[in-house]
Design an enzyme around this catalytic site. Structure first.
Site, short mmCIF file in Angstrom:
data_model
loop_
_atom_site.label_atom_id
_atom_site.label_comp_id
_atom_site.label_asym_id
_atom_site.label_seq_id
_atom_site.Cartn_x
_atom_site.Cartn_y
_atom_site.Cartn_z
CE LYS A 1 41.02 53.93 38.62
NZ LYS A 1 42.72 54.50 38.77
CG HIS B 1 55.42 16.65 59.66
ND1 HIS B 1 56.54 17.73 59.49
CD2 HIS B 1 55.22 16.53 60.95
CE1 HIS B 1 56.57 18.11 60.62
NE2 HIS B 1 55.95 17.31 61.64
CE LYS C 1 43.30 11.37 34.85
NZ LYS C 1 44.30 11.61 35.84
CD GLU D 1 43.93 19.56 39.14
OE1 GLU D 1 44.68 19.58 38.35
OE2 GLU D 1 42.89 18.51 39.29
CB SER E 1 41.08 12.52 30.72
OG SER E 1 41.75 12.04 29.81
N1 ARG Z 1 42.33 57.98 35.31
C1 ARG Z 1 43.14 58.66 36.27
C2 ARG Z 1 43.57 57.52 37.32
O1 ARG Z 1 42.86 56.46 37.30
C3 ARG Z 1 42.37 59.51 36.80
C4 ARG Z 1 43.03 60.55 37.40
C5 ARG Z 1 43.88 61.44 36.41
N2 ARG Z 1 44.15 62.54 37.01
C6 ARG Z 1 45.24 63.29 36.30
N3 ARG Z 1 45.65 64.33 36.94
N4 ARG Z 1 45.79 62.81 34.90
O2 ARG Z 1 44.44 57.65 38.21
#
Ligand code: ARG
Length: 455
Positions: A324, A155, A282, A289, A276
């Site tokens: 991605k 705590h 500081k 952080e 700072s």
């Molecule tokens: N750029 C696409 C992805 O990242 C690749 C696969 C594309 N496939 C499709 N059927 N359009 O998912």
């Protein structure tokens, strides 16, 4: 330039292209994409789907693309939709008609699943190395601080004395589990999706086992629909990264507290602190952080992908392209945090005297007074009450338990003897704790030996 213009009568609208494209971010998969293509065409030749000359021309072309991308001679032109289109089009441009055979028996759907698996596999290796570096640093601090006493907290209230070695050992455990998680993910995802085609396999006599071996997988995936629809491995990675970020964040929080004017347990190196713009006195723990703060975006990536995937019917859907940017960002963020954090830990100095003085205050030896009573025949619950009253008396006088006179001890219970002072000294409070996992030196040394073997 499109891979799929045949069926279309209109040119793609520029805004549509911009919205649809992924090359601006999936270009970082170029190495994996080329590696996958080389394996694919090697397998195509083995199965007599393409000739040896075709295979050699394609592989040489792909290697040339790799070299030129890495030297900067070939840049990712924005006209292409994604890394797969870019590599294939560049190949055709380079070696002519033969290049058009590369995509035989393959779809971008199994291709992108493969690229992401190869990429994540590589990154897991790098993240693991970074964690290992941090663990080595923690182990060093542990070995140097087996008898650096400090308060252990619950705590955020002083609870019982521990050592700095023991406290660091807790983080050693956390980051070791993180390594274990990365290892598990790598094992579970290590099946090759190549040859699954768009979703239903292909009519060519592909040797999927051979492709898998070429790419260092344990074998091929066993369901072509799942192969192109599965992003569990990405989600698992993001989950593991979130846990790493959470551990780094907790550690950062402690360093921030320890670095505060009130605690002064640590002094951060100037290189890992900032000033700072207005307050000249500081020295701020900005790195800690920021590491704590960046945890949010890593969790965000996990939540985003879980949400993207939750309503998708089988098999591939373009929604999955959203995996991605957030995965790349989470990986970059965690790698950056690990590297910076390790640098900060390497250069931190611990104020052992302040830690020890802090452990002495706050009645961290109260449990040991109770244990003393129990060892002299008092029942634990009664002992707890007796010590509670002693603490109250100490609070009124503004002293510690070890500053009570023997008469005062005896007034609370006749079993107290002169040896009580030795029994509740900082040293014996810690060193009596010798069960495995406890802070006593004997126990810690055994654990450190195990950690060394692990590393
Ligand atoms: N750029 C696409 C992805 O990242 C690749 C696969 C594309 N496939 C499709 N059927 N359009 O998912």
């Amino acid at each position: 330039m499109k891979l799929w213009g045949g069926r279309f009568t209109k040119e793609e609208n520029q805004l549509v292209h911009n919205f649809n494209e992924s090359l601006s971010f999936d270009q970082r998969l170029y190495r994996q994409d080329i590696e996958g293509s080389i394996a694919h065409v090697t397998m195509l030749e083995k199965q007599k789907i393409v000739t040896e000359e075709d295979r050699d021309a394609i592989i040489n072309g792909l290697r040339g693309i790799l070299t030129d991308v890495e030297s900067g001679k070939l840049s990712f032109s924005t006209e292409y939709e994604d890394i797969h289109s870019f590599v294939e089009a560049s190949l055709i441009e380079r070696i002519g008609e033969t290049g058009k055979k590369l995509h035989t028996g393959r779809s971008r759907n199994d291709q992108v699943a493969l690229d992401m698996k190869l990429y994540i596999r590589d990154e897991i290796g790098e993240i693991d190395m970074l964690i290992k570096e941090l663990l080595k640093e923690l182990l060093k601090i542990m070995e140097e601080n087996l008898d650096t006493y400090m308060p252990g907290f619950t705590h955020l209230q002083k609870a019982q004395p521990v050592t700095l070695a023991h406290h660091m050992g807790a983080y050693f455990e956390m980051f070791s589990r993180d390594r274990g998680r990365l290892h598990d993910i790598r094992e579970r995802m290590n099946l090759c999706p190549l040859g699954s085609g768009a979703l239903a396999g292909t009519t060519y006599p592909l040797d999927r086992d051979y492709s898998a071996v070429l790419l260092g997988f344990a074998g091929p995936t066993l369901n072509s629909m799942d192969s192109v629809a599965d992003r569990d491995y990405v989600i698992e990675l993001l989950s593991a990264l979130s846990t790493i970020a959470m551990h780094l964040s907790r550690f950062s929080e402690e360093i921030i507290i320890w670095n505060s004017n009130e605690y002064r347990f640590v002094e951060l190196d100037d290189a890992y602190s900032t000033g700072s713009s207005i307050m000249p006195q500081k020295k701020n723990p900005d790195i800690a952080e920021l590491v704590r703060g960046k945890t949010g975006r890593v969790y965000g990536a996990l939540m985003a992908l879980l949400t993207t995937m939750k309503g998708l019917p089988l098999a591939y859907n373009k929604d999955m392209q959203e995996d991605k940017e957030l995965t790349f960002d989470a990986i970059d963020t965690v790698k950056g945090c690990l590297a910076l954090f390790t640098g900060m830990v390497k250069t931190i100095s611990f104020r052992k005297d302040v830690m020890e003085a802090s452990a002495k205050g706050g009645f961290t030896n109260a449990t040991d007074v109770a244990d003393y009573l129990v060892n002299h025949g008092v029942l634990f619950r009664d002992a707890h009450g007796i010590v509670g009253r002693l603490v109250l008396a100490c609070l009124e006088k503004g002293i510690g338990l070890d500053e009570l006179s023997l008469e005062e001890f005896r007034a609370a219970s006749p079993v107290f003897e002169e040896d009580i002072y030795d029994a509740i000294s900082m040293k014996s409070c810690v060193e009596k704790r010798t069960t495995v996992g406890a802070p006593g030196q004997e126990a810690m040394k055994r654990v450190i030996e195990i950690y060394k073997i692990q590393l």
